[in-house]
Design a protein around this motif. Sequence first.
Motif, mmCIF file in Angstrom:
data_model
loop_
_atom_site.group_PDB
_atom_site.id
_atom_site.type_symbol
_atom_site.label_atom_id
_atom_site.label_comp_id
_atom_site.label_asym_id
_atom_site.label_seq_id
_atom_site.Cartn_x
_atom_site.Cartn_y
_atom_site.Cartn_z
ATOM 1 N N LEU A 21 0.813 -1.215 0.000
ATOM 2 C CA LEU A 21 0.000 0.000 0.000
ATOM 3 C C LEU A 21 0.847 1.266 0.000
ATOM 4 N N GLU A 22 2.059 1.178 0.544
ATOM 5 C CA GLU A 22 2.957 2.332 0.472
ATOM 6 C C GLU A 22 3.315 2.626 -0.984
ATOM 7 N N GLN A 23 3.476 1.567 -1.771
ATOM 8 C CA GLN A 23 3.758 1.740 -3.196
ATOM 9 C C GLN A 23 2.580 2.392 -3.916
ATOM 10 N N VAL A 24 1.372 2.005 -3.522
ATOM 11 C CA VAL A 24 0.172 2.614 -4.102
ATOM 12 C C VAL A 24 0.134 4.102 -3.771
ATOM 13 N N GLY A 25 0.396 4.418 -2.500
ATOM 14 C CA GLY A 25 0.387 5.813 -2.075
ATOM 15 C C GLY A 25 1.411 6.660 -2.796
ATOM 16 N N GLY A 26 2.549 6.049 -3.131
ATOM 17 C CA GLY A 26 3.590 6.789 -3.820
ATOM 18 C C GLY A 26 3.302 6.993 -5.292
ATOM 19 N N SER A 27 2.447 6.159 -5.863
ATOM 20 C CA SER A 27 2.167 6.233 -7.297
ATOM 21 C C SER A 27 0.901 7.017 -7.630
ATOM 22 N N ILE A 28 -0.043 7.040 -6.699
ATOM 23 C CA ILE A 28 -1.336 7.665 -6.974
ATOM 24 C C ILE A 28 -1.277 9.166 -6.728
ATOM 25 N N LYS A 29 -2.051 9.917 -7.467
ATOM 26 C CA LYS A 29 -2.093 11.365 -7.290
ATOM 27 C C LYS A 29 -3.194 11.757 -6.311
#
Length: 325
Positions: free
Chosen positions: A289-297
């Motif tokens: 989920l940290e990866q999701v947070g880093g990729s999403i605007k």
Amino acid sequence: MTTLDRIGFSSVSLVRQGDHRFYLLTLPSELLAETCFVIAREEDPIKGFQRELDEKRAREIAAYIDSGLGTIPSAIILSAQPDAELEYESSRKSLSFKPIRKSFLIIDGQHRVYGFMLAKKAFRVPVIIYAGLSRRDETRLFIDINSKQKGVRAELLLDIKKLAEYEKDEEALLREIFDIFMQESSSVLYSKLSPSSKAAGKISRSVFNTALKPLVRVFGEKGQNELYEILNAYFIALMEGVLRRHQQEDLLTNVMFFRAACAFFLIVAPKVKDRFGAIYTVDNFHYFLEQVGGSIKASKLKGTGSAYKPIVDLLEEALKSTFQL
């Protein structure tokens, strides 16, 4: 019975309200089935005002009656038609009419009447019979009954099903998980849930059940406490890895985002299991989920809209964009 073509009933109450009068009494269920009718819009677009009959609902009513436990105390509301030749004798408090096929137009209760017709058991039914109504009056009364009556909230019905012993296994499990989320101070949803009503900034029991219902198929034999630990770890990781990162913590209690978050669990959980085994901790969920947070605007998160599936697609796309060989 007064004559061969008339039938009479005693202990009838006459009620006057405004310009209208109606009668309170009970009638045999089989008589209702024989003398009542509706005019559906599909049958007569000009004069019709009733909704289309739902046969499944009527059969459920019949089964409920025949079970031996069924009781339907609410009154059927009828409008006596001219051919019924309705007559009331105030001195005897009796009401008589011709029991013909279309004696009474059903204003409210068509599914109950049809259910009575399908049921094997017969019993007496409370009815309200209006007299002297025009078709305009009947239509207005139908509108008033169906627009001014307020149904019981879905949240309250779910909350009290346990007391009525009406819960299915799935409903019982979801209720238990909801209650743990509501009561445990370690819960990421602590003070953010509303069990028996809708409340601004909170997740109601009905929304919670709708969101988690698709997850039940992957729960296996796990109990409510273990499921709470897994789901709470996921929501904490989602809060820390995605929402808090973009200062959108309040989104967790947004109805559409919450449904999307639960649907996204079915995408993230298998990845956690593949990488870490069946160890569903905050850290293991956070890895993805940290990866999701880093990729999403952040701007994409704010536009939750009125559907949850586009949000799921957005989160999944953010997860895929981090993949590397």
